[in-house]
Design an enzyme around this catalytic site. Structure first.
Site, PDB file in Angstrom:
ATOM      1  N   GLY A 136       0.939  -1.226  -0.148  1.00  0.00           N
ATOM      2  CA  GLY A 136       0.066  -0.007  -0.123  1.00  0.00           C
ATOM      3  C   GLY A 136       0.778   1.260  -0.115  1.00  0.00           C
TER       4      GLY A 136
ATOM      5  NE  ARG B 160      -2.373  -4.100  -1.507  1.00  0.00           N
ATOM      6  CZ  ARG B 160      -1.773  -3.730  -0.426  1.00  0.00           C
ATOM      7  NH1 ARG B 160      -0.835  -4.469   0.182  1.00  0.00           N
ATOM      8  NH2 ARG B 160      -2.218  -2.555   0.453  1.00  0.00           N
ATOM      9  CB  SER B 161       4.007  -8.891  -7.268  1.00  0.00           C
ATOM     10  OG  SER B 161       4.241  -9.904  -7.979  1.00  0.00           O
TER      11      SER B 161
ATOM     12  N   GLY C 215       5.914  -2.294   3.415  1.00  0.00           N
ATOM     13  CA  GLY C 215       5.483  -2.867   4.839  1.00  0.00           C
ATOM     14  C   GLY C 215       6.052  -4.530   4.851  1.00  0.00           C
ATOM     15  CG  ASP C 216       3.210  -7.016   7.103  1.00  0.00           C
ATOM     16  OD1 ASP C 216       2.690  -7.622   8.048  1.00  0.00           O
ATOM     17  OD2 ASP C 216       3.000  -6.448   6.055  1.00  0.00           O
TER      18      ASP C 216
ATOM     19  CB  THR D   4       2.988   0.604   5.822  1.00  0.00           C
ATOM     20  OG1 THR D   4       1.700   0.271   6.244  1.00  0.00           O
ATOM     21  CG2 THR D   4       3.748   0.329   7.234  1.00  0.00           C
TER      22      THR D   4
ATOM     23  CG  ASP E 127      -1.480  -0.495   7.897  1.00  0.00           C
ATOM     24  OD1 ASP E 127      -1.338  -1.598   7.124  1.00  0.00           O
ATOM     25  OD2 ASP E 127      -2.097   0.266   7.590  1.00  0.00           O
TER      26      ASP E 127
ATOM     27  CG  ASP F 140       1.561  -3.111  10.158  1.00  0.00           C
ATOM     28  OD1 ASP F 140       0.811  -3.723   9.806  1.00  0.00           O
ATOM     29  OD2 ASP F 140       2.505  -2.504   9.413  1.00  0.00           O
TER      30      ASP F 140
ATOM     31  NE  ARG G 218      -2.122  -5.251   6.362  1.00  0.00           N
ATOM     32  CZ  ARG G 218      -0.925  -5.564   5.948  1.00  0.00           C
ATOM     33  NH1 ARG G 218      -0.892  -6.419   4.791  1.00  0.00           N
ATOM     34  NH2 ARG G 218       0.266  -5.204   6.258  1.00  0.00           N
TER      35      ARG G 218
ATOM     36  CB  ALA H 189     -13.379   8.510  19.634  1.00  0.00           C
TER      37      ALA H 189
ATOM     38  CG  HIS I 250      -8.070   3.346  -0.663  1.00  0.00           C
ATOM     39  ND1 HIS I 250      -8.973   2.305  -0.173  1.00  0.00           N
ATOM     40  CD2 HIS I 250      -6.942   2.497  -1.008  1.00  0.00           C
ATOM     41  CE1 HIS I 250      -8.686   1.569  -0.606  1.00  0.00           C
ATOM     42  NE2 HIS I 250      -7.277   1.381  -0.751  1.00  0.00           N
TER      43      HIS I 250
HETATM   44  O1  F6P Z   1      -1.498  -1.633   4.476  1.00  0.00           O
HETATM   45  C1  F6P Z   1      -1.886  -0.216   4.016  1.00  0.00           C
HETATM   46  C2  F6P Z   1      -3.379  -0.364   4.007  1.00  0.00           C
HETATM   47  O2  F6P Z   1      -3.839   0.905   3.731  1.00  0.00           O
HETATM   48  C3  F6P Z   1      -4.093  -0.880   4.882  1.00  0.00           C
HETATM   49  O3  F6P Z   1      -4.285  -0.182   6.064  1.00  0.00           O
HETATM   50  C4  F6P Z   1      -5.553  -1.427   4.227  1.00  0.00           C
HETATM   51  O4  F6P Z   1      -6.249  -2.333   5.062  1.00  0.00           O
HETATM   52  C5  F6P Z   1      -4.955  -2.007   2.870  1.00  0.00           C
HETATM   53  O5  F6P Z   1      -3.634  -1.083   2.768  1.00  0.00           O
HETATM   54  C6  F6P Z   1      -5.668  -1.662   1.665  1.00  0.00           C
HETATM   55  O6  F6P Z   1      -5.235  -2.284   0.750  1.00  0.00           O
HETATM   56  P1  F6P Z   1      -5.416  -1.891  -0.688  1.00  0.00           P
HETATM   57  O7  F6P Z   1      -5.125  -0.502  -1.121  1.00  0.00           O
HETATM   58  O8  F6P Z   1      -4.919  -2.821  -1.840  1.00  0.00           O
HETATM   59  O9  F6P Z   1      -7.153  -1.976  -0.859  1.00  0.00           O
END
Ligand code: F6P
Length: 322
Positions: A11, A72-73, A102-103, A126, A128, A130, A172, A187, A253
């Site tokens: 991502g 994402r390959s 990312g990971d 990333t 995330d 994470d 994610r 919140a 997004h």
């Molecule tokens: O890993 C980054 C991220 O934005 C996550 O937070 C999300 O779940 C995922 O990518 C969405 O992936 P895509 O853009 O391929 O739908």
């Protein structure tokens, strides 16, 4: 070492361009040539490899997204795909790679380098946040600021109509975006995958404790919450609470785009540059990160497998402030 390659994968994240710029400028500073690999691992397989120079990365530090594109390959998950990639790397005389992602990116890089003998340094890009081995990943700060700006706008209409809003954020399987955005966005409840969400407790908050519940509420939901996303949770509560009519906003997004914050530009510049220096020093299969403002190296294995714990202090603070 004379020539390195750089690519972005997974991502996209705001700040990736600042990282690419730092990789290129640092490599050129130390007399290296730089190849840009388009579209992440797909580009490595399909030989979408271009020359990069100082001008290639001019005027991009402020731009979201990635000039090298990303993907994402699925094919890179196959030995055949990775063999094609290795062939292209050799053809271009690339001796080492900087992988920004990312990971998933680092998992692929580790396998690829074990098979091809290439050296690789990872840069955590990333939204995330994470990954173990860095306080923040590139893009996280911009993403939480984007989400909080959106929540401030939702708060206005929630207040005007005395409504309850469930706002879903990305992340994610992790709740780092949700926790920071929930606290920063004020919140009333924050639902994250790392903590079991108790629907009964939420029913209580919106009914028995109604007199305490404010005239309007914002609930931030991490997309990976154990009780499902914002729509699922809102529907579960509507089934349990007669007349309950919450609204749902999925930020999606929008959290991935926009001009990177000052923090992300600085983090990306530091990590992109450090990645090149670590390659020159012979390091490989590691991710660069900043922990307590110090540059650290973490093996891909630890960066991917070691779980980043949720900050218990922040969780407590969220409960106190709600
Ligand atoms: O890993 C980054 C991220 O934005 C996550 O937070 C999300 O779940 C995922 O990518 C969405 O992936 P895509 O853009 O391929 O739908």
């Amino acid at each position: 070492m004379k020539r390195i390659g750089v690519f972005t994968s997974g991502g996209d994240a705001p700040g990736m361009n600042a990282a690419i710029r730092a990789v290129v400028r640092t490599a050129l500073y130390y007399g290296l040539e730089v190849k840009g690999i388009m579209n992440g691992y797909e580009g490595l397989i399909n030989d979408e490899i271009i020359d990069l120079n100082s001008r290639s990365v001019a005027n991009i530090i402020q731009r979201g997204g990635t000039i090298l594109k990303t993907s994402r390959s699925e094919e890179f998950r196959t030995k055949e795909g990775r063999a094609k990639a290795a062939e292209n790397v050799r053809k271009h005389g690339i001796e080492a790679l900087v992988a920004i992602g990312g990971d998933g990116t680092f998992t692929g890089a580790e396998i690829f380098c074990a098979e091809s003998g290439l050296t690789v340094i990872g840069v955590p890009g990333t939204i995330d946040n994470d990954l173990f081995g860095t306080d923040y990943t590139i893009g996280f700060d911009t993403a939480i600021n984007t989400a909080i700006e959106a929540i401030d706008k939702i708060r206005d209409t929630a207040d005007s109509h005395n409504r309850v809003f469930f706002v879903e954020v990305m992340g994610r399987h992790a709740g780092f975006i949700a926790l920071d955005v929930g606290i920063g966005g004020g919140a009333e409840a924050i639902l994250i995958p790392e903590e079991v969400t108790d629907i009964d407790q939420l029913v209580g908050f919106f009914t028995v404790d109604k007199r305490k519940a404010k005239s309007f509420s914002i609930v931030v939901v991490a997309e990976g919450d154990d009780q499902g996303g914002a729509f699922e949770i809102a529907n579960k509560l509507k089934e349990r609470i007669p007349g309950f009519d919450p609204k749902v906003t999925v930020l999606g997004h929008i959290q991935r785009g926009g001009t990177p914050s000052a923090y992300d530009r600085l983090l990306a510049s530091r990590l992109g540059s450090a990645a090149v220096v670590e390659l020159l020093e012979g390091e490989t299969n590691k991710m660069v990160g900043i922990v307590s403002n110090e540059l650290v190296l973490t093996t891909f294995e630890d960066a991917i497998d070691k779980c980043r714990p949720v900050d218990r202090e922040l969780l407590k603070l969220a409960q106190i402030l709600a």
